[in-house]
Write a protein that holds these residues in place. Structure first.
Motif, PDB file in Angstrom:
ATOM      1  N   THR A   5       1.336   3.863  -3.305  1.00 26.83           N
ATOM      2  CA  THR A   5       1.038   5.295  -3.303  1.00 26.83           C
ATOM      3  C   THR A   5       2.148   6.068  -3.988  1.00 26.83           C
ATOM      4  O   THR A   5       1.910   6.961  -4.809  1.00 26.83           O
ATOM      5  CB  THR A   5       0.861   5.810  -1.863  1.00 26.83           C
ATOM      6  OG1 THR A   5      -0.223   5.119  -1.246  1.00 26.83           O
ATOM      7  CG2 THR A   5       0.583   7.301  -1.844  1.00 26.83           C
ATOM      8  N   SER A  53       0.799  -1.223   0.000  1.00 19.09           N
ATOM      9  CA  SER A  53       0.000   0.000   0.000  1.00 19.09           C
ATOM     10  C   SER A  53       0.838   1.282   0.000  1.00 19.09           C
ATOM     11  O   SER A  53       0.592   2.191  -0.790  1.00 19.09           O
ATOM     12  CB  SER A  53      -0.947   0.009   1.198  1.00 19.09           C
ATOM     13  OG  SER A  53      -0.221  -0.100   2.413  1.00 19.09           O
ATOM     14  N   VAL A  99      -5.209   9.068  -5.461  1.00 22.30           N
ATOM     15  CA  VAL A  99      -4.243   8.997  -4.354  1.00 22.30           C
ATOM     16  C   VAL A  99      -4.722   9.861  -3.192  1.00 22.30           C
ATOM     17  O   VAL A  99      -4.597   9.476  -2.022  1.00 22.30           O
ATOM     18  CB  VAL A  99      -2.849   9.447  -4.826  1.00 22.30           C
ATOM     19  CG1 VAL A  99      -1.887   9.540  -3.630  1.00 22.30           C
ATOM     20  CG2 VAL A  99      -2.294   8.486  -5.865  1.00 22.30           C
ATOM     21  N   GLY A 149      -4.813   7.144  -0.861  1.00 25.25           N
ATOM     22  CA  GLY A 149      -3.408   6.978  -0.524  1.00 25.25           C
ATOM     23  C   GLY A 149      -3.099   7.205   0.932  1.00 25.25           C
ATOM     24  O   GLY A 149      -3.916   7.731   1.703  1.00 25.25           O
ATOM     25  N   GLU A 150      -1.900   6.809   1.328  1.00 21.53           N
ATOM     26  CA  GLU A 150      -1.453   6.965   2.707  1.00 21.53           C
ATOM     27  C   GLU A 150      -0.846   8.344   2.925  1.00 21.53           C
ATOM     28  O   GLU A 150      -0.292   8.950   2.012  1.00 21.53           O
ATOM     29  CB  GLU A 150      -0.410   5.892   3.047  1.00 21.53           C
ATOM     30  CG  GLU A 150      -0.966   4.479   3.053  1.00 21.53           C
ATOM     31  CD  GLU A 150       0.031   3.467   3.571  1.00 21.53           C
ATOM     32  OE1 GLU A 150       1.199   3.852   3.791  1.00 21.53           O
ATOM     33  OE2 GLU A 150      -0.336   2.307   3.754  1.00 21.53           O
ATOM     34  N   ALA A 171      -1.003  11.457   0.347  1.00 20.23           N
ATOM     35  CA  ALA A 171      -2.354  11.817  -0.068  1.00 20.23           C
ATOM     36  C   ALA A 171      -2.490  13.336  -0.120  1.00 20.23           C
ATOM     37  O   ALA A 171      -3.140  13.882  -1.026  1.00 20.23           O
ATOM     38  CB  ALA A 171      -3.378  11.220   0.892  1.00 20.23           C
TER      39      ALA A 171
END
Length: 212
Positions: free
Chosen positions: A92, A88, A118, A122-123, A127
């Protein structure tokens, strides 16, 4: 008569500012994002085993080579493939590189779609970086209030992308005709010793152009 000359001078300053934003606002996304990610991407490498790191590292390097050798479309495809089967956090990072390559290839709509994906999935903190670039790409085509609202998470004190987000908000305000607000934001960046040097230089030039 003095008022007339003052109005002309203000119009010339605004025109100069607009030209400067065209120069810097069109800042090549692939380069800007690529430089940031080339440095920060190293953080993710330490989270993977040596074997998987080597395999993904080879693929990442190959995709990056395509991006720097004038093949952004192929680079985007390579990064997209890597993102599909990566973890993950690493996915990203690959998605952001995919978006920057798509932008360099001229496929703005596709790049924007990836950045927004994202931003939604996303993380952190990437993000928020995606939010900033999604907003930058739509300056002039979406109303200022909407774009500034989307930037809100990245504008929070302590966010690593806050300086870039503030510069983006300033450009949004300038495009919307809110010159005073734009000037105040550019001044805040120019006067802050913690602002990255290149961004601080751009902000300083914009302050001068706006008569600040």
């Amino acid at each position: 008569m003095a008022d007339i000359f003052r109005e002309i001078d203000e119009e010339l300053q605004q025109e100069k500012a607009a030209k400067l934003w065209q120069r810097y606002g069109g800042w090549v996304i692939a380069v800007a994002v690529g430089v940031v990610l080339a440095v920060s991407g190293n953080v993710f490498w330490t989270r993977y085993s040596a074997e998987r790191q080597a395999e993904r590292g080879d693929r990442y390097e190959a995709a990056a080579d395509l991006a720097t050798s004038g093949k952004p479309k192929e680079a985007a495809e390579a990064f997209a493939g890597l993102a599909e089967d990566a973890g993950s956090g690493y996915a990203t990072l690959a998605r952001l590189r995919e978006a920057s390559a798509l932008a360099a290839a001229g496929d703005v709509d596709a790049a924007l779609a990836v950045f927004r994906r994202v931003a939604a999935e996303g993380e952190a903190p990437y993000a928020d970086l995606a939010r900033v670039w999604a907003a930058r790409m739509r300056i002039g085509s979406v109303d200022a209030a909407t774009l500034v609202g989307e930037l809100a998470p990245a504008l929070v004190d302590g966010n690593p992308w806050r300086p870039l987000a503030v510069e983006t908000e300033a450009a949004i305000r300038l495009q919307a005709g809110e010159t005073d607000k734009a000037l105040a934001l550019y001044k805040s960046l120019a006067d802050d010793a913690t602002t990255p040097s290149r961004l601080r230089g751009r902000a300083t030039e914009m302050v001068r152009a706006l008569g600040g």
